[in-house]
Design a protein around this motif. Structure first.
Motif, PDB file in Angstrom:
ATOM      1  N   LEU A  18      13.137   6.122  76.751  1.00 30.47           N
ATOM      2  CA  LEU A  18      13.312   5.166  77.820  1.00 30.47           C
ATOM      3  C   LEU A  18      14.059   3.926  77.368  1.00 30.47           C
ATOM      4  N   ALA A  21      17.519   4.725  77.087  1.00 33.95           N
ATOM      5  CA  ALA A  21      18.218   4.787  78.362  1.00 33.95           C
ATOM      6  C   ALA A  21      18.573   3.386  78.828  1.00 33.95           C
ATOM      7  N   LEU A  22      17.645   2.471  78.597  1.00 33.31           N
ATOM      8  CA  LEU A  22      17.897   1.101  79.007  1.00 33.31           C
ATOM      9  C   LEU A  22      19.081   0.550  78.247  1.00 33.31           C
ATOM     10  N   ALA A  31      27.425   5.567  83.707  1.00 37.06           N
ATOM     11  CA  ALA A  31      26.973   6.888  83.253  1.00 37.06           C
ATOM     12  C   ALA A  31      25.849   6.744  82.248  1.00 37.06           C
ATOM     13  N   ALA A  32      24.712   6.261  82.725  1.00 29.60           N
ATOM     14  CA  ALA A  32      23.619   5.990  81.808  1.00 29.60           C
ATOM     15  C   ALA A  32      22.656   7.159  81.758  1.00 29.60           C
ATOM     16  N   PHE A  33      22.981   8.159  81.018  1.00 27.73           N
ATOM     17  CA  PHE A  33      22.010   9.227  80.868  1.00 27.73           C
ATOM     18  C   PHE A  33      21.198   8.998  79.621  1.00 27.73           C
ATOM     19  N   ALA A  34      19.958   9.383  79.726  1.00 32.65           N
ATOM     20  CA  ALA A  34      18.970   9.069  78.718  1.00 32.65           C
ATOM     21  C   ALA A  34      19.302   9.698  77.382  1.00 32.65           C
ATOM     22  N   ALA A  35      18.284  10.063  76.698  1.00 34.55           N
ATOM     23  CA  ALA A  35      18.451  10.662  75.396  1.00 34.55           C
ATOM     24  C   ALA A  35      19.194  11.975  75.555  1.00 34.55           C
ATOM     25  N   GLU A  36      19.621  12.506  74.433  1.00 34.36           N
ATOM     26  CA  GLU A  36      20.190  13.842  74.430  1.00 34.36           C
ATOM     27  C   GLU A  36      19.170  14.802  75.016  1.00 34.36           C
ATOM     28  N   TRP A  37      19.682  15.837  75.636  1.00 33.41           N
ATOM     29  CA  TRP A  37      18.816  16.893  76.135  1.00 33.41           C
ATOM     30  C   TRP A  37      18.050  17.464  74.944  1.00 33.41           C
TER      31      TRP A  37
ATOM     32  N   HIS B  47      19.906  16.858  83.276  1.00 31.29           N
ATOM     33  CA  HIS B  47      19.349  15.506  83.381  1.00 31.29           C
ATOM     34  C   HIS B  47      19.299  15.075  84.839  1.00 31.29           C
ATOM     35  N   THR B  49      18.200  11.418  86.850  1.00 34.72           N
ATOM     36  CA  THR B  49      17.662  10.069  86.728  1.00 34.72           C
ATOM     37  C   THR B  49      17.464   9.488  88.117  1.00 34.72           C
ATOM     38  N   PRO B  56      15.318   1.956  85.990  1.00 33.66           N
ATOM     39  CA  PRO B  56      15.016   3.386  85.937  1.00 33.66           C
ATOM     40  C   PRO B  56      13.528   3.643  86.194  1.00 33.66           C
ATOM     41  N   LEU B  59      13.200   9.718  84.466  1.00 28.28           N
ATOM     42  CA  LEU B  59      14.264  10.366  83.715  1.00 28.28           C
ATOM     43  C   LEU B  59      13.781  11.775  83.419  1.00 28.28           C
ATOM     44  N   GLN B  61      14.403  15.749  82.130  1.00 29.82           N
ATOM     45  CA  GLN B  61      15.221  16.747  81.454  1.00 29.82           C
ATOM     46  C   GLN B  61      14.730  18.090  81.961  1.00 29.82           C
ATOM     47  N   GLU B  90      23.216  15.493  86.004  1.00 26.41           N
ATOM     48  CA  GLU B  90      24.329  16.011  85.222  1.00 26.41           C
ATOM     49  C   GLU B  90      23.920  17.397  84.742  1.00 26.41           C
ATOM     50  N   LYS B  96      28.614  16.297  87.593  1.00 25.74           N
ATOM     51  CA  LYS B  96      27.710  15.196  87.930  1.00 25.74           C
ATOM     52  C   LYS B  96      27.644  15.000  89.420  1.00 25.74           C
TER      53      LYS B  96
END
Lengths: 156, 104
Positions: A18, A21-22, A31-37, B47, B49, B56, B59, B61, B90, B96
């Motif tokens: 989290l 992500a912030l 394009a704020a996607f969190a951690a890697e999948w 993903h 969100t 946020p 989130l 996955q 995504e 996306k």
């Protein structure tokens, strides 16, 4: 690929998805996607391996996690599952189906007032135990429930 | 482009109940074409969100075993009518989508 972004995300991996992500959000608001999948967890073929990747040291059984789902799902391609947790301070929910080729279905982080509740529909290859792992205050709690499937939803 | 998401919101006892329906094939990579025997390549959302007023709240996955045209229901305490909700996803091919709604 965007190497810089990957580096930034990897560099801050220790601080949790989290926070990550912030940080990413501040850097790139679009394009704020969190951690890697979480590849190792999602590609684990055994439920124990997947659990290791998400719950680490292990999870305590809890009766405070309610899994609402049909006892018998006629169509394994669309099994509605609703999860509610009454554990205080829950900040993530993971959903696993033990006998699917890849047991981990979903891993959800919650923040800023999101309740420990999740409603989704998933595919189940065959009758199986569904497990829900909730993280609260750094600890993991787990609950299970069996769902019988008449027609599998993974084959073709 | 076709509409890729449908969002419904409802306020119940000071918490927003949000349901999102996304249009996506969610191909697992396990299915085979019965005629040619070729495997349909995996194509699924990885993903999702959600944010309310740019904060946020969720989130997610996902693996490929979420159903086709996925449904995501979640609840946010303290959200008010008029708050702006943004949902974005995504998939594993880098596609996306983004949708906005107002909590009501």
């Amino acid at each position: 690929m965007n190497q810089l972004r990957r580096l930034i995300l990897k560099g801050s991996a220790g601080s949790g998805a989290l926070a990550c992500a912030l940080a990413a959000g501040l850097l790139r608001p679009s394009a704020a996607f969190a951690a890697e999948w979480n590849k190792p967890a999602f590609e684990a073929k055994a439920v124990t391996d997947a659990l290791k990747h998400i719950a680490g040291a292990g999870a305590t059984e809890s009766a405070e996690i309610l899994i609402k789902a049909p006892d018998i799902a006629e169509n394994g391609a669309v099994v509605p599952i609703e999860v509610t947790s009454r554990i205080a301070g829950a900040d993530s929910i993971a959903l696993l189906v033990e006998k699917n080729p890849f047991p981990l279905l979903a891993y959800v982080d919650l923040a800023n007032g999101a309740e420990a509740y999740l409603n989704t529909r998933c595919k189940m290859g065959q009758t199986s135990v569904v497990k829900v792992v909730v993280r609260a205050g750094g600890k993991h709690y787990i609950a299970s429930r069996e769902i019988k499937v008449t027609i599998g939803g993974c084959g073709g | 482009m076709a509409e890729l998401m449908k969002i419904r919101t409802k306020l119940v006892d000071g918490s927003a109940h949000i349901v999102v329906l996304m249009i996506h094939p969610m191909e697992t990579g396990q299915r085979k074409d019965p005629r040619s025997g070729q495997v349909y390549p995996a194509h699924f959302i990885q993903h999702v969100t959600a944010s309310i007023n740019d904060k946020p709240v969720l989130l997610a996955q996902w693996g490929p075993a979420i159903s086709k045209n996925p449904l995501l229901g979640f609840r946010v305490k303290g959200a008010k009518a008029g708050d702006s909700l943004v949902i974005a996803w995504e998939d594993n091919k880098g596609e996306k989508a983004r949708a906005t709604a107002t909590i009501a």
